[in-house]
Enzyme design. Structure first.
Site, mmCIF file in Angstrom:
data_model
loop_
_atom_site.group_PDB
_atom_site.id
_atom_site.type_symbol
_atom_site.label_atom_id
_atom_site.label_comp_id
_atom_site.label_asym_id
_atom_site.label_seq_id
_atom_site.Cartn_x
_atom_site.Cartn_y
_atom_site.Cartn_z
ATOM 1 N N ARG A 1 0.741 -1.163 0.058
ATOM 2 C CA ARG A 1 -0.074 0.049 -0.004
ATOM 3 C C ARG A 1 0.738 1.210 -0.049
ATOM 4 N NH1 ARG A 1 -4.979 -1.939 4.158
ATOM 5 N NH2 ARG A 1 -5.367 -3.862 2.721
ATOM 6 N N ARG B 1 1.872 0.647 10.578
ATOM 7 C CA ARG B 1 1.441 1.155 8.970
ATOM 8 C C ARG B 1 2.664 0.858 7.837
ATOM 9 N NH1 ARG B 1 -3.154 3.821 7.655
ATOM 10 N NH2 ARG B 1 -3.678 4.184 9.829
ATOM 11 N N GLU C 1 -7.206 -1.400 15.183
ATOM 12 C CA GLU C 1 -7.617 -2.502 14.073
ATOM 13 C C GLU C 1 -6.630 -3.478 13.900
ATOM 14 O OE1 GLU C 1 -9.054 -0.700 10.562
ATOM 15 O OE2 GLU C 1 -9.070 -2.515 9.554
ATOM 16 N N SER D 1 -10.659 -6.697 9.641
ATOM 17 C CA SER D 1 -12.066 -6.116 9.335
ATOM 18 C C SER D 1 -12.897 -7.201 8.221
ATOM 19 C CB SER D 1 -11.403 -4.744 8.227
ATOM 20 O OG SER D 1 -12.505 -3.879 8.030
ATOM 21 N N ARG E 1 0.449 -6.568 12.568
ATOM 22 C CA ARG E 1 -0.069 -6.217 13.602
ATOM 23 C C ARG E 1 -0.232 -7.104 14.616
ATOM 24 N NH1 ARG E 1 -4.358 -1.470 11.495
ATOM 25 N NH2 ARG E 1 -2.710 -0.143 10.547
#
Length: 424
Positions: free
Chosen positions: A262, A277, A349, A352, A391
């Site tokens: 990303r 991130r 988070e 999801s 994560r």
RNA sequence: GGAGGGAUGGCUGAGUGGUCGAAAGCGGCGGUCUUGAAAACCGUUGAGGCGCAAGCCUCCGGGGGUUCGAAUCCCUCUCCCUCCGCCA
């Protein structure tokens, strides 16, 4: 993509439901485009019909040896008019398609109405945040001093937002991937798939990353027009693109481990520290193709499958229903799993889980043959992280640390760690 | 990288520029026969759009062109296969 028929027949209701998620539907524009489309399409089809019948008549006359010149004169300028009309229809249809592709999915009625993540609804918590009799460190302080996590090395090799892992942490990272894959295949009924990490444009349109979110993607230079996958959702969901699956093939539960890439273009200054991130991270993704009537049950099941990983790893977490304003573009309803991070003192988070209903399937032309009707119908797609590996690594390190800064491997993970019980 | 061959309905596979949306087979569905099943036989069966409907339109890998008319001819792109070379 939303059903164009729904927009035509219930435009104001659709606009109202989209407004809940903060999207303003330009109903006037749609009405105008539709009116013109209808007019041009009707005219074009009349001309096509005329051309077809005239051409057949010419064929017949010729076969019978008659003089066809009068008939040819008759259709002389038909071709030009038809060509112009077809061109106009093509252009308008492209405009209409572009308009439709920009419209997000309708939030389900059960989705809490809200503006942003502040309005998300906590549904339940599992586990207690650990109490330490020392000041807990975050994963960077736990890993960096011994070189187990090395962001400087990654910055030298590539740049910011990359990581190098070594020894026990690299091993723990790999073990988490294997553990997740094995748990989902052995205990949750998923089939493991391996897929390309580079995908074409059609695939990104299918799952909704394009045309709206191009800036989040890495585009590869070279002779091919390929993109690095931002999630396994893209290649895996596209397995169903342009397919008509037999009833027996459903439901399909697929699990896939891939790296994810990303650009994080819009997130400068956010989560700059550590692994939270990154431009490149590993994820184990769950994807399901189900019959339309089964997708809501499937969402609950899929979420439970992701939760099971957190529970086995003894990681405290909470389940949150995203509010209408925080919902992803393609999703009708999403549950986020948020894991407790002692280093940040809050839930973050880690998964999801979404039901897309037929929104992705319509773009993908992903269908199944309904045995009731014998006809192809759109199927429903779902996906969820099971889990984001980077994560999860952070969560394991921070929740299972001791006063000496060592990491204790959770019992459930130990079979994948080759006998290592403590790292550091 | 070099040389050649392909892409047609759920699948396999025919197709002369003019009732071809497309033969045939398989598969699916319905039926006859059978206690039941199999076999055999008969019928049926592509996808999408517009329309209340009758019906009309589009689609033979994608895009463009020739023609009154294109699955069929031309250009172009993509993908697949075979052989040779190289390669983890």
């Amino acid at each position: 993509m939303l059903d164009p028929k729904l927009l035509r027949s219930q435009l104001d209701e659709v606009a109202e439901r989209l407004a809940r998620r903060g999207y303003t539907l330009d109903t006037e524009r749609f009405r105008a485009l539709e009116a013109r489309r209808k007019e041009i399409q009707t005219r074009t089809q009349e001309l096509q019909s005329l051309r077809n019948s005239r051409s057949k008549a010419i064929g017949k006359a010729k076969a019978q040896g008659e003089d066809i010149q009068p008939l040819l004169d008759e259709v002389a300028e038909l071709g030009e008019r038809l060509k112009a009309s077809e061109q106009a229809l093509r252009e308008l249809q492209a405009e209409l398609d572009a308009f439709l592709l920009e419209i997000p999915n309708l939030p389900d009625d059960s989705v809490p109405v809200g503006e942003d993540e502040e309005d998300n609804l906590e549904l339940r918590r599992w586990g207690e945040p650990p109490q330490f009799d020392f000041e807990p460190r975050d994963h960077v302080d736990l890993g960096a001093p011994a070189g187990l996590l090395d962001f400087e090395a990654a910055a030298k090799i590539t740049g910011a937002r990359f990581a190098v892992m070594r020894a026990g942490i690299a091993r723990l990272h790999r073990a988490l991937i294997q553990f997740m894959l094995d748990t989902h295949t052995r205990e949750h009924g998923y089939t493991e798939v391996y897929v390309p990490y580079l995908v074409n444009r059609d695939s990104l349109y299918g799952t909704g990353q394009l045309p709206k979110f191009a800036e989040d993607l890495f585009h590869v230079e070279g002779e091919h027009d390929w993109y690095l996958i931002p999630t396994a959702e893209v290649p895996v969901t596209n397995l169903a693109r342009d397919e008509i699956l037999p009833d027996e093939a459903l439901p399909q539960r697929l699990v896939c481990h891939t790296p994810c890439f990303r650009s994080e273009a819009g997130s400068h200054g956010r989560d700059t520290r550590g692994l939270i991130r990154q431009h490149q991270f590993e994820k184990v993704e769950l994807v399901q193709f189900v019959r339309p009537g089964e997708s809501w049950d499937a969402l609950e099941a899929l979420t439970a499958h992701a939760e099971a990983i957190l529970q086995k790893l003894e990681l405290p977490y909470r389940v949150v229903a995203l509010c209408t304003g925080d919902l992803g573009f393609s999703s009708a309803k999403t549950y986020d799993l948020e894991v407790w991070l002692p280093g940040q003192g809050r839930y973050r988070e880690i998964s999801s889980c979404s039901n897309f209903l037929d929104f992705q399937a319509r773009r993908l032309k992903a269908r199944w043959r309904n045995p009731e009707t014998g006809k192809p119908e759109l199927l429903h797609t779902l996906n969820g992280s099971g889990l984001a590996v980077g994560r999860t690594l952070v969560a394991v390190m921070e929740n299972h640390q001791d006063a000496e800064g060592r990491i204790h491997v959770p019992k459930a993970l130990q079979p994948w760690m080759g006998g290592i019980e403590v790292i550091g």
